[in-house]
Design an enzyme around this catalytic site. Structure first.
Site, PDB file in Angstrom:
ATOM      1  N   ALA A 155      14.338 -16.434 -12.562  1.00 52.42           N
ATOM      2  CA  ALA A 155      14.618 -15.086 -13.389  1.00 52.42           C
ATOM      3  C   ALA A 155      14.777 -14.052 -12.310  1.00 52.42           C
ATOM      4  O   ALA A 155      13.705 -13.948 -11.414  1.00 52.42           O
ATOM      5  CB  ALA A 155      13.473 -14.874 -14.282  1.00 52.42           C
ATOM      6  N   LYS A 183      -0.304  -8.649  -4.495  1.00 52.65           N
ATOM      7  CA  LYS A 183      -1.404  -8.057  -4.286  1.00 52.65           C
ATOM      8  C   LYS A 183      -2.032  -6.866  -5.368  1.00 52.65           C
ATOM      9  O   LYS A 183      -3.092  -6.686  -5.452  1.00 52.65           O
ATOM     10  CB  LYS A 183      -1.542  -7.577  -2.821  1.00 52.65           C
ATOM     11  CG  LYS A 183      -0.520  -6.653  -2.294  1.00 52.65           C
ATOM     12  CD  LYS A 183       0.361  -7.018  -1.157  1.00 52.65           C
ATOM     13  CE  LYS A 183       1.199  -7.916  -1.564  1.00 52.65           C
ATOM     14  NZ  LYS A 183       2.323  -8.338  -0.411  1.00 52.65           N
ATOM     15  N   GLU A 242      -2.565 -17.144  -1.972  1.00 59.28           N
ATOM     16  CA  GLU A 242      -2.534 -17.070  -0.569  1.00 59.28           C
ATOM     17  C   GLU A 242      -1.649 -16.262   0.007  1.00 59.28           C
ATOM     18  O   GLU A 242      -1.721 -15.591   0.894  1.00 59.28           O
ATOM     19  CB  GLU A 242      -2.278 -18.411   0.021  1.00 59.28           C
ATOM     20  CG  GLU A 242      -2.251 -18.616   1.450  1.00 59.28           C
ATOM     21  CD  GLU A 242      -3.692 -18.476   2.143  1.00 59.28           C
ATOM     22  OE1 GLU A 242      -4.355 -19.548   1.726  1.00 59.28           O
ATOM     23  OE2 GLU A 242      -3.957 -17.638   2.832  1.00 59.28           O
ATOM     24  N   VAL A 276      -2.081 -11.828   0.494  1.00 61.52           N
ATOM     25  CA  VAL A 276      -2.798 -11.262   1.786  1.00 61.52           C
ATOM     26  C   VAL A 276      -2.192 -11.790   3.064  1.00 61.52           C
ATOM     27  O   VAL A 276      -2.348 -13.017   3.318  1.00 61.52           O
ATOM     28  CB  VAL A 276      -4.287 -11.371   1.570  1.00 61.52           C
ATOM     29  CG1 VAL A 276      -4.862 -11.021   2.702  1.00 61.52           C
ATOM     30  CG2 VAL A 276      -4.858 -10.804   0.419  1.00 61.52           C
ATOM     31  N   GLY A 318      15.324  -1.896   8.561  1.00 60.48           N
ATOM     32  CA  GLY A 318      14.653  -2.552   7.446  1.00 60.48           C
ATOM     33  C   GLY A 318      13.059  -3.261   7.465  1.00 60.48           C
ATOM     34  O   GLY A 318      12.828  -4.073   6.725  1.00 60.48           O
ATOM     35  N   GLU A 333      10.064   0.190   3.954  1.00 61.16           N
ATOM     36  CA  GLU A 333      10.942   0.326   2.490  1.00 61.16           C
ATOM     37  C   GLU A 333      11.466   1.683   2.619  1.00 61.16           C
ATOM     38  O   GLU A 333      10.917   2.804   3.224  1.00 61.16           O
ATOM     39  CB  GLU A 333       9.738   0.193   1.549  1.00 61.16           C
ATOM     40  CG  GLU A 333       9.230  -1.076   1.327  1.00 61.16           C
ATOM     41  CD  GLU A 333       9.675  -2.359   0.743  1.00 61.16           C
ATOM     42  OE1 GLU A 333      11.131  -1.911  -0.003  1.00 61.16           O
ATOM     43  OE2 GLU A 333       9.416  -3.319   1.180  1.00 61.16           O
ATOM     44  N   ASP A 359      -1.092  -0.536   0.256  1.00 64.35           N
ATOM     45  CA  ASP A 359      -0.876  -1.907   0.369  1.00 64.35           C
ATOM     46  C   ASP A 359      -2.034  -2.622   1.183  1.00 64.35           C
ATOM     47  O   ASP A 359      -2.661  -3.667   0.372  1.00 64.35           O
ATOM     48  CB  ASP A 359       0.403  -2.390   1.049  1.00 64.35           C
ATOM     49  CG  ASP A 359       0.795  -3.446   1.422  1.00 64.35           C
ATOM     50  OD1 ASP A 359       1.102  -4.426   0.632  1.00 64.35           O
ATOM     51  OD2 ASP A 359       0.446  -3.926   2.569  1.00 64.35           O
ATOM     52  N   LYS A 374      -4.848  -5.504  -0.358  1.00 58.79           N
ATOM     53  CA  LYS A 374      -5.347  -6.676   0.373  1.00 58.79           C
ATOM     54  C   LYS A 374      -6.540  -6.825   0.551  1.00 58.79           C
ATOM     55  O   LYS A 374      -7.429  -7.847   0.423  1.00 58.79           O
ATOM     56  CB  LYS A 374      -4.637  -6.954   1.537  1.00 58.79           C
ATOM     57  CG  LYS A 374      -2.879  -7.116   1.241  1.00 58.79           C
ATOM     58  CD  LYS A 374      -2.112  -6.932   2.440  1.00 58.79           C
ATOM     59  CE  LYS A 374      -0.475  -7.182   1.795  1.00 58.79           C
ATOM     60  NZ  LYS A 374       0.255  -6.533   3.341  1.00 58.79           N
ATOM     61  N   GLY A 427       7.847 -11.060   5.035  1.00 64.40           N
ATOM     62  CA  GLY A 427       8.933 -11.608   5.656  1.00 64.40           C
ATOM     63  C   GLY A 427       9.628 -12.559   4.509  1.00 64.40           C
ATOM     64  O   GLY A 427       8.392 -13.244   3.961  1.00 64.40           O
TER      65      GLY A 427
HETATM   66  N1  HSE Z   1       4.585  -4.198   3.338  1.00 59.60           N
HETATM   67  C1  HSE Z   1       3.771  -5.236   3.596  1.00 59.60           C
HETATM   68  C2  HSE Z   1       3.553  -4.803   5.000  1.00 59.60           C
HETATM   69  C3  HSE Z   1       3.958  -6.449   3.228  1.00 59.60           C
HETATM   70  O1  HSE Z   1       4.291  -4.175   5.802  1.00 59.60           O
HETATM   71  O2  HSE Z   1       2.680  -5.497   5.677  1.00 59.60           O
HETATM   72  C4  HSE Z   1       3.871  -6.912   1.889  1.00 59.60           C
HETATM   73  O3  HSE Z   1       2.509  -6.442   1.623  1.00 59.60           O
END
Ligand code: HSE
Length: 466
Positions: A73, A135, A159, A162, A217, A220, A231, A235, A332
């Site tokens: 989806a 996460k 898995e 994190v 890239g 974000e 983020d 984690k 990635g």
């Molecule tokens: N954006 C995160 C990082 C990866 O830069 O480690 C996804 O959590």
């Protein structure tokens, strides 16, 4: 004494309500089929599909299970991902994945709290195991999802949530299960680590490096989840639960990001034998735990300092294992897909062996989860780096040290560069062990002194790391 055992796969078919179709594949070995539905077809979804299509035969040999992609989806069903999707339905209706009778396991890699949360909940209610890389969802709504997985008797694998490919969830749940964990710490955000590494190597400010990272890239367009530490805190919430047997509770993590880290501080840190890292720390401290994500100074000679660029690393200290280190790519397409499919492998193997609830979702039986008190980060003691911009007049140092002495703060070292009575010069101090509360209270008074021209900068020095 040796026991005769039945051939794997001959007794487990059809248990747990899954399809359990059995066929002879791959050189005569018995293979069952697990039908996969995927929610989200962005970077991680693409990687997961690519991995399943590329390594399907190997996975069947390792698990006795053929993972068949049935439905994906996505909001962009027509998008070209460079994959051969023959026989796979690509739809914009995510409910067809979680409600489909032809789906045995759901992979959620769409991210965000909604609609991901409702979809995962429905999949679990429908008795489908779920593998997620989300996460934020786990850290903020994980308790409800885990309860639902338990009620339905299905797995909730994470898995990939994190540190991407770094197998740290399995390490905590299985390999280190014999240990009382004292601390888990590490670099959990590749974007921040990349920015801090580049700032140090190029001597450029945060905003310039962030712009560059966005163009390449690595960051974000809206970088706030990464650079504001959220983020990494998501984690850390998950790691702390697994390590200490405490419920998931994101709200209790102290979070500070890296936006305010200046190239001037990075240069000073380098000169003094440190690097600045966004470090996530979950640590037992008496009857309490410390839970924090923040930029800290770490000694150049530590292993943490060697983790550079987009890489992640997690250090886990157990009472018998001592410290172990896990290092690799935390984001990635391919690294994250590796972790997603590792959970599918576990689900497949569980099905083959008829196992249910073999490993508790948070590593400890749910009735033994205990909410542990979290120590106020201001009461944590440590050494601190302070940078002031001061006009260089006689008696300035005396004024500063008088305030520090009043707050019971002892100075380990003072550095000053340049001389100017008109413009300000940097003055850097390193304190002995003190609490953050004492330093912050002292800095409020120091900031008000006439020779101090800018708000003071304060960074904790994290010593005793591997
Ligand atoms: N954006 C995160 C990082 C990866 O830069 O480690 C996804 O959590």
């Amino acid at each position: 004494m040796w026991r005769r055992i039945e051939r794997v796969g001959s007794g487990a078919i059809g248990r747990g309500g899954w399809a359990g179709r059995l066929g002879k594949k791959g050189g005569g070995s018995l293979v069952e089929e697990l039908r996969i539905g995927v929610l989200g077809f962005g970077t991680v979804g693409t990687g997961t599909v690519r991995l399943l299509l590329t390594n399907g035969e190997l996975l069947a040999q390792r698990t006795g299970v053929r993972f068949r992609l049935v439905r994906i989806a996505t909001l962009d069903p027509q998008g070209d991902r460079g994959l051969d999707l023959a026989g796979i339905e690509v739809t914009d209706d995510a409910w067809k994945v979680v409600d489909g009778d032809d789906i045995d396991v759901v992979v959620e890699v769409m991210g965000g709290l909604e609609p991901a949360g409702s979809l995962v909940l429905r999949a679990l209610r429908n008795g489908k195991p779920v593998v997620t890389a989300n996460k934020a969802l786990l850290a903020q709504r994980g308790e409800g999802l885990i309860a639902e997985a338990l009620r339905s008797g299905v797995e909730l694998g994470f898995e990939a949530a994190v540190a991407g490919a770094v197998p740290v969830i399995k390490a905590l749940k299985e390999s280190l299960a014999a240990n009382r964990i004292q601390q888990v710490y590490g670099i959990l955000n590749g974007t921040c680590n990349y920015i801090l590494t580049e700032m140090r190597e190029k001597g450029l400010p945060f905003a310039t490096i962030l712009g560059e990272a966005q163009r390449l890239g690595f960051a974000e367009a809206d970088p706030s989840f990464d650079v504001d530490g959220i983020d990494a805190a998501h984690k850390l919430t998950i790691l702390a639960s697994l390590a200490f047997g405490t419920p998931l509770d994101f709200e209790r993590v102290t979070v500070e990001g890296i936006r305010h880290i200046s190239d001037v501080d990075i240069a000073w840190a380098t000169e003094m034998g440190y690097r600045i890292k966004l470090l996530a720390v979950a640590r037992r401290s008496g009857d309490e735990i410390e839970l924090g994500v923040r930029p800290v100074l770490v000694a150049d000679a530590s292993m943490v300092a060697t983790v550079e660029g987009v890489f992640n690393a997690v250090f886990i200290e157990g009472d018998f294992s001592g410290t172990t280190m896990y290092y690799g790519r935390g984001a990635g397409e391919r690294p994250t897909a590796s972790a997603v499919v590792a959970d599918l492998v576990e689900i497949g193997r569980n099905r083959r062996s008829g196992a249910r609830g073999r490993v508790p979702t948070l590593s400890i039986l749910p009735q033994h989860l205990v909410p542990l008190p979290v120590r106020d980060s201001r009461e944590q003691s440590g050494e601190y780096y302070i940078r002031l911009e001061v006009r260089d007049r006689p008696g300035v140092l005396a004024q500063l040290t008088e305030v520090l002495a009043r707050f019971g703060i002892s100075i380990d070292a003072i550095h000053q560069k340049g001389r100017s009575q008109e413009s300000a010069v940097p003055l850097v101090m390193v304190t002995h062990e003190t609490t953050e509360r004492q330093v912050r209270d002292a800095l409020v008074q120091i900031a008000a002194l006439d020779p101090v021209s800018e708000p003071p900068r304060l960074i904790r020095i994290e010593s005793g790391l591997a």
